[in-house]
Enzyme design. Structure first.
Site, PDB file in Angstrom:
ATOM      1  CE  LYS A  10      -0.628   1.702   3.716  1.00 18.65           C
ATOM      2  NZ  LYS A  10      -0.221   3.031   4.110  1.00 18.65           N
ATOM      3  N   PRO A  89       9.074  -5.575   3.549  1.00 20.54           N
ATOM      4  CG  PRO A  89      10.137  -3.540   3.200  1.00 20.54           C
ATOM      5  CD  PRO A  89       9.456  -4.639   2.474  1.00 20.54           C
ATOM      6  CB  ALA A  91       7.915  -1.287  11.145  1.00 18.64           C
ATOM      7  CB  ALA A  92       8.254  -0.809   5.355  1.00 18.95           C
ATOM      8  N   GLY A  93       5.773   1.486   6.377  1.00 14.54           N
ATOM      9  CA  GLY A  93       4.894   2.511   5.821  1.00 14.54           C
ATOM     10  C   GLY A  93       4.207   2.109   4.542  1.00 14.54           C
ATOM     11  N   GLY A  95       1.993  -0.692   4.558  1.00 11.98           N
ATOM     12  CA  GLY A  95       0.828  -1.485   4.921  1.00 11.98           C
ATOM     13  C   GLY A  95       0.999  -2.982   4.876  1.00 11.98           C
ATOM     14  N   GLY A  96       2.201  -3.484   5.080  1.00  8.40           N
ATOM     15  CA  GLY A  96       2.429  -4.921   4.966  1.00  8.40           C
ATOM     16  C   GLY A  96       1.501  -5.738   5.840  1.00  8.40           C
ATOM     17  N   GLY A  97       1.499  -5.468   7.155  1.00 10.45           N
ATOM     18  CA  GLY A  97       0.647  -6.212   8.070  1.00 10.45           C
ATOM     19  C   GLY A  97      -0.823  -5.983   7.822  1.00 10.45           C
ATOM     20  CB  SER A  99      -1.545  -5.385   2.612  1.00  6.07           C
ATOM     21  OG  SER A  99      -2.001  -5.765   1.326  1.00  6.07           O
ATOM     22  CG  ASP A 126      -2.981   1.930   6.688  1.00  9.54           C
ATOM     23  OD1 ASP A 126      -3.633   2.958   6.396  1.00  9.54           O
ATOM     24  OD2 ASP A 126      -1.766   1.954   6.939  1.00  9.54           O
TER      25      ASP A 126
END
Length: 268
Positions: A10, A89, A91-93, A95-97, A99, A126
């Site tokens: 994201k 990666p 805590a990367a801004g 939205g990994g978690g 998403s 998010d």
């Protein structure tokens, strides 16, 4: 029966912090798009909850109730097995978690032929926008979503492999009542974007000064039209005229900074 789902990165092309509620939640106005690169998940019905993780960023990902995917399944109210291939990666801004959690909810909706009765915003601001998975104007605390028709953008994503906790960045934000975005256009998006901003860029740089270095490196690439940080950082992006140019610039940047995570993507 198992379902494989894609959890794209994201990208906040803009992120305006327009206020803060009495309960501490921040009010946002953001143009959110999604990359053609991300994580993959396989979700299947199971007699008990279980989760496994693989992929280049699997290290350190919890596989129990601490994981947002696990919490998403609990919110849905069914037991499943989840396998996550972690390509993004932490805590990367980007939205990994969130998403990943959204992908679990979408997969479970298909598996059990019903929508989630719980409010996905309870998992994080998010998560609802990630359930949409395409260009959206996100407002409020993440619950007001307006789908948009935006032209594709060709970009290079860069993360210096530094985790930036979101609460730290918001805590460092001096002004929390900034102006909203102007209405985004359907075409000529890049020109409009240059007039917008990410209000979290300053406090994120204060927390992780290497973000400034990343932004400078992107701004020096040939033909870059826009450079900005996504979300609360540390991932930044540069926008180019076409995918082949973005690919060439990604290769150049990765060679110059082999310790950074660099990807060329199409955003839509």
């Amino acid at each position: 029966m198992a379902i494989e789902v894609f959890a794209p990165a994201k990208i906040n092309l803009t992120l305006h912090v327009t206020g803060q509620r009495d309960d501490g939640y921040h009010l946002l106005d953001s143009l959110v798009v999604f990359a053609d690169f991300g994580d993959f998940l396989t979700v299947a019905p199971s007699d008990e909850m279980e989760m496994t993780v693989s992929g280049p960023f699997a290290k350190g990902v919890p596989t129990d109730h601490r994981n947002l995917c696990w919490k998403a399944a609990e919110l849905f109210g069914e037991t499943v097995s989840i396998h996550l291939t972690k390509n993004l990666p932490h805590a990367a801004g980007i939205g990994g978690g969130s998403s990943d959690a959204a992908a679990v909810l979408n997969a479970m909706t298909l598996l059990f032929d019903r929508p989630c009765a719980g409010d996905s915003v309870s998992l994080g601001a998010d998560v609802p926008v990630c359930q949409v998975g395409k260009a959206v104007r996100m407002q409020g605390v993440g619950e007001v979503l307006t789908p948009l028709d935006c032209e594709p953008l060709f970009a290079v994503l860069v993360n210096p492999r530094v985790e930036v906790p979101t609460p730290v960045v918001f805590k460092g934000l001096a002004c929390k009542t900034n102006p909203k975005m102007s209405a985004p256009p359907k075409t000529g998006t890049t020109g409009w974007l240059t007039e917008q901003r990410n209000d979290l860029e300053g406090p994120a740089i204060a927390a992780a000064p290497v973000i400034h270095e990343v932004l400078q490196a992107l701004s020096q690439l040939e033909g870059v039209r826009l450079v900005r940080m996504s979300g609360s950082g540390a991932t930044c992006f540069g926008v180019f005229d076409n995918r082949s140019h973005a690919e060439a610039m990604a290769h150049q940047l990765a060679k110059a900074h082999p310790d950074w995570w660099v990807r060329d993507v199409t955003l839509s």
